[in-house]
Design a protein around this motif. Structure first.
Motif, PDB file in Angstrom:
ATOM      1  N   GLY A 164       2.878  -3.530   8.485  1.00 10.28           N
ATOM      2  CA  GLY A 164       2.990  -2.081   8.346  1.00 10.28           C
ATOM      3  C   GLY A 164       3.221  -1.670   6.907  1.00 10.28           C
ATOM      4  N   LEU A 165       4.052  -2.420   6.218  1.00  5.89           N
ATOM      5  CA  LEU A 165       4.316  -2.110   4.812  1.00  5.89           C
ATOM      6  C   LEU A 165       3.061  -2.316   3.969  1.00  5.89           C
ATOM      7  CD1 LEU A 165       6.206  -1.386   2.508  1.00  5.89           C
ATOM      8  CD2 LEU A 165       6.928  -3.792   2.425  1.00  5.89           C
ATOM      9  N   SER A 166       2.337  -3.419   4.210  1.00  4.98           N
ATOM     10  CA  SER A 166       1.115  -3.688   3.452  1.00  4.98           C
ATOM     11  C   SER A 166       0.075  -2.601   3.688  1.00  4.98           C
ATOM     12  CB  SER A 166       0.522  -5.044   3.837  1.00  4.98           C
ATOM     13  OG  SER A 166       1.221  -6.108   3.236  1.00  4.98           O
ATOM     14  N   THR A 201       1.119   0.800   2.191  1.00  4.62           N
ATOM     15  CA  THR A 201       1.034   0.780   0.727  1.00  4.62           C
ATOM     16  C   THR A 201      -0.411   0.960   0.272  1.00  4.62           C
ATOM     17  OG1 THR A 201       2.957  -0.704   0.594  1.00  4.62           O
ATOM     18  CG2 THR A 201       1.514  -0.581  -1.333  1.00  4.62           C
ATOM     19  N   ALA A 202      -1.318   0.200   0.890  1.00  8.26           N
ATOM     20  CA  ALA A 202      -2.726   0.292   0.506  1.00  8.26           C
ATOM     21  C   ALA A 202      -3.277   1.692   0.764  1.00  8.26           C
ATOM     22  CB  ALA A 202      -3.541  -0.746   1.277  1.00  8.26           C
ATOM     23  N   MET A 203      -2.939   2.264   1.919  1.00 12.63           N
ATOM     24  CA  MET A 203      -3.446   3.603   2.253  1.00 12.63           C
ATOM     25  C   MET A 203      -2.888   4.668   1.312  1.00 12.63           C
ATOM     26  SD  MET A 203      -3.200   3.504   6.412  1.00 12.63           S
ATOM     27  CE  MET A 203      -4.042   2.258   7.391  1.00 12.63           C
ATOM     28  N   THR A 204      -1.599   4.562   1.002  1.00  9.03           N
ATOM     29  CA  THR A 204      -0.976   5.543   0.105  1.00  9.03           C
ATOM     30  C   THR A 204      -1.609   5.495  -1.281  1.00  9.03           C
ATOM     31  OG1 THR A 204       1.123   5.368   1.312  1.00  9.03           O
ATOM     32  CG2 THR A 204       1.212   6.286  -0.915  1.00  9.03           C
ATOM     33  N   ILE A 205      -1.818   4.284  -1.786  1.00  4.71           N
ATOM     34  CA  ILE A 205      -2.464   4.130  -3.093  1.00  4.71           C
ATOM     35  C   ILE A 205      -3.868   4.722  -3.065  1.00  4.71           C
ATOM     36  CG2 ILE A 205      -3.421   2.426  -4.692  1.00  4.71           C
ATOM     37  CD1 ILE A 205      -0.987   0.663  -4.085  1.00  4.71           C
ATOM     38  N   THR A 223       2.241  -9.143   1.336  1.00  4.37           N
ATOM     39  CA  THR A 223       3.654  -8.942   1.643  1.00  4.37           C
ATOM     40  C   THR A 223       4.195 -10.098   2.478  1.00  4.37           C
ATOM     41  OG1 THR A 223       3.275  -6.545   1.686  1.00  4.37           O
ATOM     42  CG2 THR A 223       5.351  -7.335   2.590  1.00  4.37           C
ATOM     43  N   SER A 224       5.402 -10.525   2.165  1.00  2.59           N
ATOM     44  CA  SER A 224       6.089 -11.519   2.989  1.00  2.59           C
ATOM     45  C   SER A 224       7.553 -11.114   3.117  1.00  2.59           C
ATOM     46  CB  SER A 224       5.968 -12.919   2.393  1.00  2.59           C
ATOM     47  OG  SER A 224       6.496 -12.958   1.080  1.00  2.59           O
ATOM     48  N   PRO A 277       5.300   5.925   2.934  1.00 10.27           N
ATOM     49  CA  PRO A 277       6.248   6.279   3.994  1.00 10.27           C
ATOM     50  C   PRO A 277       7.003   5.100   4.596  1.00 10.27           C
ATOM     51  CG  PRO A 277       4.237   7.554   4.218  1.00 10.27           C
ATOM     52  CD  PRO A 277       3.984   6.559   3.124  1.00 10.27           C
ATOM     53  N   VAL A 278       6.305   3.998   4.839  1.00  5.99           N
ATOM     54  CA  VAL A 278       6.996   2.845   5.425  1.00  5.99           C
ATOM     55  C   VAL A 278       8.016   2.284   4.441  1.00  5.99           C
ATOM     56  CG1 VAL A 278       6.701   0.481   6.270  1.00  5.99           C
ATOM     57  CG2 VAL A 278       5.117   2.274   7.015  1.00  5.99           C
ATOM     58  N   HIS A 279       7.648   2.238   3.169  1.00  3.39           N
ATOM     59  CA  HIS A 279       8.591   1.776   2.135  1.00  3.39           C
ATOM     60  C   HIS A 279       9.844   2.646   2.166  1.00  3.39           C
ATOM     61  CE1 HIS A 279       9.236  -0.084  -2.011  1.00  3.39           C
ATOM     62  NE2 HIS A 279      10.270   0.725  -1.825  1.00  3.39           N
TER      63      HIS A 279
END
Length: 403
Positions: free
Chosen positions: A311-313, A316-320, A338-339, A387-389
């Motif tokens: 979800g974070l990965s 992040t990609a979508m937001t960028i 992400t790990s 958002p997830v971040h």
């Protein structure tokens, strides 16, 4: 796909070698047996490709070397068609005892003829698929033309087949003469799929016609147009495997997928006999979550923390992407790696305390495009605002009620 080497014994006590392929994301819903072509082995490219196409659709597949071929024990010169059929029965017994009785039997070339004979003796088989199979086992005699006279005169001969020398004994030919495939096909009483190429120069298309007409319904025919006998083109064998998987689904028992419904965005369902393999409905999408084998799971799907990392990965990609699109910058591709781990808190007051750890997501971002240093720096700042971040950094609450 999970691949393991297995061995089992035939009726003569010889050890036969095989490969058992299992789906990567579930327990097999059915098991299939694969019978390879005359003088071939389990590692032929077409055999592997068809097997993997089946495992991708949830089948477990056992492909093995007949007696005297590949890694299996025995002398090929002492084998015959009846022995191949017996090997298939032995393989079915092995699956029944160690895993689950096979319901699908697939045979290529002479292995297709053997599959029909074996299916008549294996009660659990519900569907049989043949590929380039001869309608009469004696058809292979035309491959032995160079040695037929010597076999008749001396009882055996060395015959070169596909660049390899094989000793063929008269008992092999005599055994073929006793086999009537049309009779067996007529009384099979199981679903039959006949696949054949009109361009097959080794086993002509007329053979498919004869098998099809001899069999009773349910029966089907699929042409493998432009394919050669051995399905040497990868796309031909993959296609064959996909067709077999789809066709056989009408005749073998495949458990229905759980029909998960919820007014929430996500629902997880886990039964008491499934280990940690959890059925998930995420929005309108279905998937499986699991735990690694090291903690007792089957590793059929991502673990819960891997789902959080995913979800974070993705966020992040979508937001960028959204930010860069508004700016009109040249970003061709973004990768977010992400790990998750739990690590000691840095610069904390009680770092010597072994329990002083914090949830840590390590995130690496790869940007491809014509971007300057200021743009890259700004993109990295925006990554922290996804958002997830922000959710992971904010105070959250989970409100639990019983349905």
């Amino acid at each position: 796909m999970s691949l393991s080497k297995i061995t089992f014994t035939n009726t003569e006590g010889q050890t036969l070698s095989g490969r058992l392929e299992l789906p990567a994301d579930q327990h097999p819903h059915n098991f299939a047996l694969f019978a390879h072509c005359f003088t071939c082995n389990k590692n032929l490219g077409a055999v592997r490709n068809i097997s993997r196409a089946l495992t991708s659709q949830g089948f477990g597949v056992l492909r093995f070397d007949f007696t005297g071929l590949g890694e299996s024990e025995g002398d090929f010169a002492d084998t015959n068609f009846s022995g191949n059929v017996e090997d298939l029965v032995a393989a079915a017994n092995f699956l029944t005892q160690q895993y689950q009785a096979p319901s699908l039997l697939v045979g290529h070339s002479l292995g297709g003829a053997a599959a029909i004979f074996a299916a008549a003796e294996i009660d659990s088989i519900k569907a049989v698929a043949t590929i380039g199979a001869p309608s009469d086992p004696t058809h292979v005699q035309h491959l032995l033309r160079s040695g037929l006279e010597e076999i008749e005169a001396n009882g055996k001969a060395v015959v070169n087949l596909s660049g390899r020398d094989f000793t063929i004994k008269k008992q092999f030919l005599d055994d073929l003469e006793t086999k009537s495939l049309p009779t067996v096909a007529k009384n099979l009483g199981k679903a039959l799929l006949v696949m054949h190429s009109p361009q097959d120069t080794t086993v002509g298309i007329r053979n498919a016609e004869e098998i099809y007409h001899a069999a009773k319904h349910p029966k089907s025919f699929v042409t493998l147009n432009d394919a050669d006998h051995l399905l040497m083109r990868k796309e031909d064998s993959i296609y064959a495997g996909k067709v077999i998987a789809g066709w056989s689904s009408r005749y073998v028992d495949i458990p229905e997928e759980p029909n998960l419904k919820s007014s929430h965005h996500v629902v997880a369902s886990l039964g008491n006999d499934e280990g940690y393999t959890t059925q998930m409905k995420i929005g309108n999408h279905y998937m499986v979550a699991d735990e690694p084998e090291s903690v007792g799971g089957h590793d059929f799907g991502p673990s819960p923390y891997e789902l959080v990392s995913a979800g974070l990965s993705a966020c992040t990609a979508m937001t960028i992407k959204m930010y860069v699109a508004r700016k009109g910058w040249d970003l061709q591709n973004v990768e977010v790696h992400t790990s998750y781990d739990r690590k000691h808190i840095e610069d904390c007051e009680n770092c010597e305390d072994p329990t002083a750890k914090i949830d840590t997501f390590e995130r690496e971002i790869k940007l491809e495009g014509d971007l300057d240093e200021k743009q890259i720096a700004r993109i990295l700042q925006i990554a922290d605002k996804c958002p997830v971040h922000r959710t992971l950094h904010s105070e959250t609450q989970v409100i639990t009620t019983l349905i």
